[in-house]
Write an enzyme that holds these catalytic residues in place. Structure first.
Site, PDB file in Angstrom:
ATOM      1  N   ASN A   9      50.968  33.690  45.106  1.00 51.21           N
ATOM      2  CA  ASN A   9      52.113  34.592  45.256  1.00 51.21           C
ATOM      3  C   ASN A   9      51.930  35.367  46.553  1.00 51.21           C
ATOM      4  O   ASN A   9      51.091  36.258  46.622  1.00 51.21           O
ATOM      5  CB  ASN A   9      52.161  35.536  44.045  1.00 51.21           C
ATOM      6  CG  ASN A   9      53.226  36.598  44.189  1.00 51.21           C
ATOM      7  OD1 ASN A   9      54.113  36.505  45.032  1.00 51.21           O
ATOM      8  ND2 ASN A   9      53.141  37.629  43.352  1.00 51.21           N
ATOM      9  N   TRP A  10      52.731  35.002  47.549  1.00 54.37           N
ATOM     10  CA  TRP A  10      52.553  35.626  48.874  1.00 54.37           C
ATOM     11  C   TRP A  10      53.201  37.004  48.970  1.00 54.37           C
ATOM     12  O   TRP A  10      53.034  37.691  49.970  1.00 54.37           O
ATOM     13  CB  TRP A  10      53.121  34.710  49.968  1.00 54.37           C
ATOM     14  CG  TRP A  10      52.349  33.441  50.170  1.00 54.37           C
ATOM     15  CD1 TRP A  10      51.364  32.916  49.376  1.00 54.37           C
ATOM     16  CD2 TRP A  10      52.504  32.524  51.259  1.00 54.37           C
ATOM     17  NE1 TRP A  10      50.903  31.730  49.909  1.00 54.37           N
ATOM     18  CE2 TRP A  10      51.590  31.461  51.066  1.00 54.37           C
ATOM     19  CE3 TRP A  10      53.328  32.478  52.382  1.00 54.37           C
ATOM     20  CZ2 TRP A  10      51.474  30.380  51.946  1.00 54.37           C
ATOM     21  CZ3 TRP A  10      53.226  31.403  53.266  1.00 54.37           C
ATOM     22  CH2 TRP A  10      52.300  30.372  53.037  1.00 54.37           C
ATOM     23  N   LYS A  11      53.994  37.361  47.973  1.00 54.84           N
ATOM     24  CA  LYS A  11      54.679  38.670  47.967  1.00 54.84           C
ATOM     25  C   LYS A  11      55.443  38.858  49.280  1.00 54.84           C
ATOM     26  O   LYS A  11      55.933  37.890  49.850  1.00 54.84           O
ATOM     27  CB  LYS A  11      53.675  39.793  47.706  1.00 54.84           C
ATOM     28  CG  LYS A  11      52.769  39.488  46.522  1.00 54.84           C
ATOM     29  CD  LYS A  11      51.965  40.666  46.073  1.00 54.84           C
ATOM     30  CE  LYS A  11      50.997  40.218  44.991  1.00 54.84           C
ATOM     31  NZ  LYS A  11      50.329  41.330  44.351  1.00 54.84           N
ATOM     32  N   HIS A  94      57.044  39.362  37.370  1.00 52.77           N
ATOM     33  CA  HIS A  94      55.832  39.911  37.986  1.00 52.77           C
ATOM     34  C   HIS A  94      55.810  41.431  37.782  1.00 52.77           C
ATOM     35  O   HIS A  94      56.848  42.083  37.812  1.00 52.77           O
ATOM     36  CB  HIS A  94      55.793  39.565  39.477  1.00 52.77           C
ATOM     37  CG  HIS A  94      54.455  39.860  40.086  1.00 52.77           C
ATOM     38  ND1 HIS A  94      54.084  41.129  40.466  1.00 52.77           N
ATOM     39  CD2 HIS A  94      53.390  39.067  40.327  1.00 52.77           C
ATOM     40  CE1 HIS A  94      52.848  41.097  40.930  1.00 52.77           C
ATOM     41  NE2 HIS A  94      52.401  39.855  40.857  1.00 52.77           N
ATOM     42  N   GLU A  96      55.101  43.768  39.645  1.00 54.85           N
ATOM     43  CA  GLU A  96      55.710  44.555  40.728  1.00 54.85           C
ATOM     44  C   GLU A  96      57.228  44.568  40.599  1.00 54.85           C
ATOM     45  O   GLU A  96      57.881  45.548  40.966  1.00 54.85           O
ATOM     46  CB  GLU A  96      55.258  43.996  42.089  1.00 54.85           C
ATOM     47  CG  GLU A  96      53.798  44.360  42.359  1.00 54.85           C
ATOM     48  CD  GLU A  96      53.038  43.358  43.204  1.00 54.85           C
ATOM     49  OE1 GLU A  96      53.670  42.531  43.896  1.00 54.85           O
ATOM     50  OE2 GLU A  96      51.790  43.391  43.159  1.00 54.85           O
ATOM     51  N   GLU A 166      48.748  38.649  33.488  1.00 56.69           N
ATOM     52  CA  GLU A 166      48.243  39.441  34.612  1.00 56.69           C
ATOM     53  C   GLU A 166      48.106  40.904  34.187  1.00 56.69           C
ATOM     54  O   GLU A 166      49.090  41.655  34.229  1.00 56.69           O
ATOM     55  CB  GLU A 166      49.217  39.356  35.793  1.00 56.69           C
ATOM     56  CG  GLU A 166      49.424  37.954  36.322  1.00 56.69           C
ATOM     57  CD  GLU A 166      49.908  37.981  37.759  1.00 56.69           C
ATOM     58  OE1 GLU A 166      49.206  37.443  38.617  1.00 56.69           O
ATOM     59  OE2 GLU A 166      50.957  38.570  38.021  1.00 56.69           O
ATOM     60  N   GLY A 172      45.673  43.288  42.569  1.00 61.22           N
ATOM     61  CA  GLY A 172      45.502  43.902  43.882  1.00 61.22           C
ATOM     62  C   GLY A 172      44.496  45.030  43.909  1.00 61.22           C
ATOM     63  O   GLY A 172      44.415  45.773  44.885  1.00 61.22           O
ATOM     64  N   SER A 212      43.216  39.748  40.915  1.00 58.53           N
ATOM     65  CA  SER A 212      42.015  39.780  41.765  1.00 58.53           C
ATOM     66  C   SER A 212      41.125  38.550  41.597  1.00 58.53           C
ATOM     67  O   SER A 212      39.899  38.664  41.611  1.00 58.53           O
ATOM     68  CB  SER A 212      41.222  41.070  41.526  1.00 58.53           C
ATOM     69  OG  SER A 212      42.006  42.198  41.870  1.00 58.53           O
ATOM     70  N   GLY A 233      47.190  36.442  44.237  1.00 57.51           N
ATOM     71  CA  GLY A 233      47.917  37.243  45.213  1.00 57.51           C
ATOM     72  C   GLY A 233      47.190  37.254  46.541  1.00 57.51           C
ATOM     73  O   GLY A 233      47.267  36.308  47.324  1.00 57.51           O
ATOM     74  N   GLY A 234      46.443  38.313  46.794  1.00 57.24           N
ATOM     75  CA  GLY A 234      45.785  38.506  48.090  1.00 57.24           C
ATOM     76  C   GLY A 234      45.043  37.293  48.621  1.00 57.24           C
ATOM     77  O   GLY A 234      45.175  36.931  49.801  1.00 57.24           O
TER      78      GLY A 234
END
Ligand code: PEP
Length: 249
Positions: A9-11, A94, A96, A166, A172, A212, A233-234
């Site tokens: 997920n590149w957000k 998600h 977010e 998640e 994150g 993470s 994610g990251g």
């Protein structure tokens, strides 16, 4: 056998030039794997990413979509628009989207139904907040997110559903759930789905862990029997990290 999946997920990261560079690098370096590999760049770069991955095992997903076919929904993107550019996977729910954009279980149920009706696959995200875990309410929260978001679906729709557990406190933050915590919740999720539907569906559904996941912890998390991969994610923004995580599966 359940499908194994590693999804990135590149957000809201990477402009067009950066997207093309990372996708090209991934196409060149993606390890040989029987797992599905999915990346989710931002909307404006989906078309380019979809073209770049055409001759590779990598698939492209959107990070969100609207529940309506079309119409007066300024700023929104429909399922048909995604399918038209060869994107037929969408991440929904998600944390977010839930916390920053007020997406509720009811709204998400509408989005999931629309995606399924349009023949798309859904990576459905859910998970508890830190306070829920501290108060021991995490199983109830997860059970209600599943019920409210997904249980209106007919049994046959579940072949198009991928779940992504998640825990919000692990997204994150660098703090990951322990492999035991992930396994415990994934087994609980499978049991809930068995009770709501049947064991045929619960045993087949892919359940990803997200929060993470990094090259140094992926293998331990993925080795849990009910963890079928990860939503990353990251670490999906760096080719070496993402490919290392794919290798771990
Ligand atoms: C995510 O955003 O879905 C996620 C899991 O992020 P991170 O890997 O950075 O925690």
């Amino acid at each position: 056998m359940r499908s194994k999946i590693v999804a990135g997920n590149w957000k809201m990261n990477k402009n067009l030039t950066e997207t093309e560079a990372l996708v090209s690098e991934l196409v060149a370096k993606v390890p040989d794997t029987t797992a599905e590999v999915i990346i989710a760049p931002t909307f404006v770069n989906l078309q380019s990413a979809a073209k770049h991955v055409e001759n590779s095992i990598i698939q492209v997903a959107a990070q969100n979509m609207h529940f309506a076919d079309n119409g007066a929904f300024t700023g929104e993107i429909s399922a048909e628009m995604l399918k038209d550019i060869d994107v037929d996977i969408v991440i929904l729910g998600h944390s977010e989207r839930r916390s920053h954009f007020g997406e509720t279980d009811d709204l998400l149920a509408k989005k999931v139904n629309q995606a399924i009706e349009k023949g798309m696959r859904v990576i459905f995200c859910f998970g508890e907040e830190l306070e829920d875990r501290k108060s021991g309410n995490h199983f109830n929260v997860v059970a209600s997110q599943l019920k409210n978001g997904l249980y209106a679906l007919p049994a046959e729709a579940w072949s198009k559903i991928v779940l992504a557990y998640e825990p919000v406190w692990a997204i994150g933050t660098g703090e990951t759930a322990s492999p035991e915590q992930a396994q415990e919740m994934h087994a609980f999720i499978r049991k809930e789905i068995e009770e709501a539907y049947n064991s045929g569906i619960s045993e087949k559904v892919t359940i990803l862990y997200g929060g993470s996941v990094k090259p140094n912890n992926a293998e331990e998390i993925f080795s849990q029997p009910d963890v079928d991969g990860g939503l990353i994610g990251g670490a999906s923004l760096k080719c070496d990290d993402f490919t290392a995580i794919i290798k771990a599966i």
